[in-house]
Each structure stands twice: as structure tokens, then as C-alpha cells.
Scaffold this motif. Structure first.
Motif, PDB file in Angstrom:
ATOM      1  N   ARG A  78       0.858  -1.171   0.000  1.00 23.43           N
ATOM      2  CA  ARG A  78       0.000   0.000   0.000  1.00 23.43           C
ATOM      3  C   ARG A  78       0.895   1.221   0.000  1.00 23.43           C
ATOM      4  N   GLY A  79       1.586   1.409  -1.109  1.00 26.81           N
ATOM      5  CA  GLY A  79       2.542   2.497  -1.203  1.00 26.81           C
ATOM      6  C   GLY A  79       2.442   3.236  -2.514  1.00 26.81           C
ATOM      7  N   ILE A  80       2.780   4.510  -2.481  1.00 30.48           N
ATOM      8  CA  ILE A  80       2.828   5.348  -3.676  1.00 30.48           C
ATOM      9  C   ILE A  80       4.219   5.959  -3.733  1.00 30.48           C
ATOM     10  N   ILE A 167      -1.401  13.643  -9.823  1.00 26.55           N
ATOM     11  CA  ILE A 167      -1.086  13.585  -8.391  1.00 26.55           C
ATOM     12  C   ILE A 167      -1.891  12.462  -7.752  1.00 26.55           C
ATOM     13  N   GLN A 168      -1.204  11.615  -6.993  1.00 25.47           N
ATOM     14  CA  GLN A 168      -1.843  10.480  -6.352  1.00 25.47           C
ATOM     15  C   GLN A 168      -2.056  10.688  -4.861  1.00 25.47           C
ATOM     16  N   VAL A 169      -1.216  11.507  -4.253  1.00 28.26           N
ATOM     17  CA  VAL A 169      -1.329  11.723  -2.809  1.00 28.26           C
ATOM     18  C   VAL A 169      -0.735  13.088  -2.468  1.00 28.26           C
ATOM     19  N   ASP A 207      12.917  11.893  -4.455  1.00 32.94           N
ATOM     20  CA  ASP A 207      12.251  10.599  -4.626  1.00 32.94           C
ATOM     21  C   ASP A 207      11.622  10.189  -3.298  1.00 32.94           C
ATOM     22  N   VAL A 208      10.314   9.959  -3.326  1.00 36.86           N
ATOM     23  CA  VAL A 208       9.555   9.783  -2.092  1.00 36.86           C
ATOM     24  C   VAL A 208       8.654   8.551  -2.211  1.00 36.86           C
ATOM     25  N   THR A 209       8.463   7.854  -1.093  1.00 38.28           N
ATOM     26  CA  THR A 209       7.448   6.813  -0.995  1.00 38.28           C
ATOM     27  C   THR A 209       6.520   7.138   0.161  1.00 38.28           C
ATOM     28  N   VAL A 210       5.224   7.151  -0.111  1.00 35.01           N
ATOM     29  CA  VAL A 210       4.214   7.278   0.936  1.00 35.01           C
ATOM     30  C   VAL A 210       3.721   5.866   1.219  1.00 35.01           C
ATOM     31  N   ASP A 211       4.122   5.336   2.352  1.00 37.27           N
ATOM     32  CA  ASP A 211       3.814   3.962   2.733  1.00 37.27           C
ATOM     33  C   ASP A 211       2.614   3.977   3.662  1.00 37.27           C
ATOM     34  N   MET A 212       1.443   3.667   3.115  1.00 36.44           N
ATOM     35  CA  MET A 212       0.221   3.691   3.911  1.00 36.44           C
ATOM     36  C   MET A 212      -0.062   2.356   4.586  1.00 36.44           C
ATOM     37  N   ASN A 219      11.708   9.816   2.449  1.00 35.52           N
ATOM     38  CA  ASN A 219      12.430  10.609   1.461  1.00 35.52           C
ATOM     39  C   ASN A 219      13.700   9.851   1.097  1.00 35.52           C
ATOM     40  N   HIS A 220      13.678   9.206  -0.068  1.00 35.16           N
ATOM     41  CA  HIS A 220      14.831   8.396  -0.466  1.00 35.16           C
ATOM     42  C   HIS A 220      16.038   9.256  -0.803  1.00 35.16           C
ATOM     43  N   SER A 221      15.816  10.527  -1.083  1.00 34.37           N
ATOM     44  CA  SER A 221      16.929  11.423  -1.400  1.00 34.37           C
ATOM     45  C   SER A 221      17.756  11.760  -0.159  1.00 34.37           C
ATOM     46  N   THR A 222      17.137  11.667   1.030  1.00 34.80           N
ATOM     47  CA  THR A 222      17.860  11.956   2.268  1.00 34.80           C
ATOM     48  C   THR A 222      17.966  10.730   3.176  1.00 34.80           C
ATOM     49  N   GLY A 223      17.139   9.707   2.905  1.00 37.23           N
ATOM     50  CA  GLY A 223      17.136   8.516   3.741  1.00 37.23           C
ATOM     51  C   GLY A 223      16.300   8.643   5.001  1.00 37.23           C
ATOM     52  N   LYS A 224      15.573   9.744   5.153  1.00 35.10           N
ATOM     53  CA  LYS A 224      14.779   9.961   6.361  1.00 35.10           C
ATOM     54  C   LYS A 224      13.332   9.515   6.144  1.00 35.10           C
ATOM     55  N   GLU A 225      12.688   9.104   7.241  1.00 32.29           N
ATOM     56  CA  GLU A 225      11.274   8.784   7.178  1.00 32.29           C
ATOM     57  C   GLU A 225      10.541   9.471   8.324  1.00 32.29           C
ATOM     58  N   TYR A 226       9.249   9.732   8.090  1.00 29.55           N
ATOM     59  CA  TYR A 226       8.459  10.522   9.019  1.00 29.55           C
ATOM     60  C   TYR A 226       7.101   9.853   9.206  1.00 29.55           C
ATOM     61  N   ALA A 227       6.549   9.950  10.415  1.00 35.57           N
ATOM     62  CA  ALA A 227       5.275   9.297  10.739  1.00 35.57           C
ATOM     63  C   ALA A 227       4.107  10.039  10.092  1.00 35.57           C
ATOM     64  N   LEU A 228       3.122   9.257   9.622  1.00 33.18           N
ATOM     65  CA  LEU A 228       1.889   9.795   9.070  1.00 33.18           C
ATOM     66  C   LEU A 228       0.725   9.456   9.988  1.00 33.18           C
TER      67      LEU A 228
END
Length: 257
Positions: A78-80, A167-169, A207-212, A219-228
Motif C-alpha cells: 500500500r505504497g505510492i 497527483i496520487q497523494v 524521490d519519495v514513498t508514501v507507505d500507507m 524521502n529516499h533522497s535523504t534517507g529519512k522517514e516521518y510518521a503519518l
């Protein structure tokens, strides 16, 4: 799920009192079949269910514009994923789709596509180029935004224009209430809230993945991830293609003949 179902029935009844942005059964994007209302609550939490969107519109509009919610390999089911476009606070609906383009009728495939070509046409130039000249689809799949995204008028064309553009998300710090509701009701794109103010840390083209599935944005460009914040009961409505499609598929209203 019974509580949420009652809430959606009220929303559907209210929406039925005014014309939908497109006639029932003619959603220009895509739709899926969902299980019964009794099983709907299990859809969002299951990792094994793969949902397939079935194109129901003119082949001139590519089915790939629909959100990718089932992917193989290491990508979340479930990712975009895609490149992001970054804006900040108080992006209003007149910036998303200027009023001069509201005469376009989304139920007509050519006008739906044209509506997408004007998405974000009202943005100040310092945000950069969202749509390349002569194109009807943006190269971005994801918008990263600050607070109060979609403020201003209640025009339903705003989320429709974003969906038509590809736009998907949208991942924002917060949304204007009516824009959020219109996004769910039309099923055009996912309006996801982030726990952090990430618009200050992302850049156009990252480059980003929104993992639902895990409720994180990476954020694959920085390697960081953030809570949704989880979308909860709104997710199956968006996946169904909007409130009327969801109501038919779960038996809340009769299916179209």
C-alpha cells in the motif's frame, strides 16, 4: 465500522442534494470492487489483499494515473512512490485551480484531462514549475505541503484537478476541512497528514514513498522517514473511487443499473 458507515451515509445524502462533479458511474479515473461493509474494516489492515483498479473511462486517460496501491517486491503493498513537488502554508483552491477553468466539465474525458493541465496554475512562480508547457500530466506523483492546504472556496474541482494532473497523494501538515472532505468524496487522491512539518525538509524532485501500510513517508533522497496519521475509514472510500462508488459497493445505496 458501523459508526463510520452511518457517517458516510449522512455525507452521501448531503452530497446528493447538489450535482456531483461527474455523474454516477462515470468517474473519469478508476474504481475497484470492495468486499461487503461487514468486511470493509479488514481491508485497510490486511497486508495480503491486493486491490486492482479497473479503468472505466476513455483510453485517452492513462490508467497509470490512478494511485498505485498494490506493488510487488520490496515496495510496500500500500505504497505510492514518485517524485514530489513541495509547497508551504495556506495553498488555496484558487492556486490549485483558478476560477477561470471551472467551466471545464470533469465527466468529459477531454475536459478532465484539460482540467489537469491547469492544476496549480495559480501558484506563485517561486514554487517552481508544476506542469511543463504543453503537457497535461505532471512529472510529480506526490505533493508535500505545509498547513491549511486547500483553504479558500469549497470548489470540488480542486482535488479533481490534482487527480487529473497525475497527483496520487498529498502529504500535508494539515488541511482545510472542506478540501479534505472533497478529496475523500471524489476519490481523486489521498489527503494524508504528517506528524512533522516536512515541507521544510523536502525539495522538488526528491524521490519519495508514501507507505500507507506502515503510515510513514520516506524521502529516499535523504534517507529519512516521518510518521503519518492513518487515514482510517476514509481510505476504503478513496480506493472505491469516491463516496457514491463506496456506498454502492457496500450496499448503502442501490447499484447503478
Amino acid at each position: 465500522m458501523a459508526t463510520s458507515s452511518a457517517r458516510f451515509i449522512v455525507h452521501g445524502a448531503a452530497a446528493a442534494s447538489k450535482p456531483a462533479p461527474y455523474p454516477p458511474g462515470s468517474h473519469p479515473r478508476a474504481s475497484i470492487s470492495l468486499p461487503s461493509a461487514a468486511n470493509a474494516s479488514s481491508i485497510w489492515g490486511s497486508k495480503s489483499i491486493k486491490l486492482q483498479r479497473i479503468a472505466t473511462f476513455s483510453p485517452a486517460i492513462k490508467a497509470s494515473a490512478a494511485p498505485v496501491i498494490a506493488m510487488a517486491g520490496d515496495t510496500p503493498s500500500r505504497g505510492i512512490s514518485g517524485k514530489c513537488f513541495v509547497v508551504r502554508d495556506n495553498i488555496d483552491t484558487d492556486q490549485i485551480i483558478p476560477a477561470e477553468y471551472l467551466t471545464l466539465v470533469p465527466s468529459k474525458p477531454d475536459e478532465y484531462e484539460k482540467l489537469g493541465s491547469y492544476a496549480m496554475a495559480g501558484l506563485p512562480p517561486h514554487y517552481g514549475q508544476f506542469m511543463e508547457p504543453g503537457k497535461s500530466k505532471t512529472k510529480y506523483s506526490i505533493i508535500i505541503a505545509g498547513s491549511n492546504f486547500g483553504c479558500g472556496s469549497s470548489r470540488e474541482h480542486a482535488p479533481v484537478a490534482l487527480g487529473a494532473s497525475g497527483i496520487q497523494v498529498v502529504v500535508a501538515e494539515s488541511y482545510a476541512r472542506i478540501f479534505f472532505r472533497n478529496s475523500v468524496a471524489t476519490g481523486e487522491m489521498y489527503p494524508v497528514e504528517c506528524e512533522a512539518r516536512i515541507c521544510d525538509e523536502f525539495h522538488n524532485g526528491d524521490d519519495v514513498t508514501v507507505d500507507m501500510e506502515r503510515d510513514v513517508v520516506v524521502n529516499h533522497s535523504t534517507g529519512k522517514e516521518y510518521a503519518l496519521k492513518p487515514l482510517g475509514d476514509a481510505a476504503p472510500v478513496i480506493e472505491a473511487g469516491g463516496i457514491f462508488a463506496y456506498a454502492r459497493q457496500t450496499g448503502m445505496i442501490p447499484s447503478a443499473a
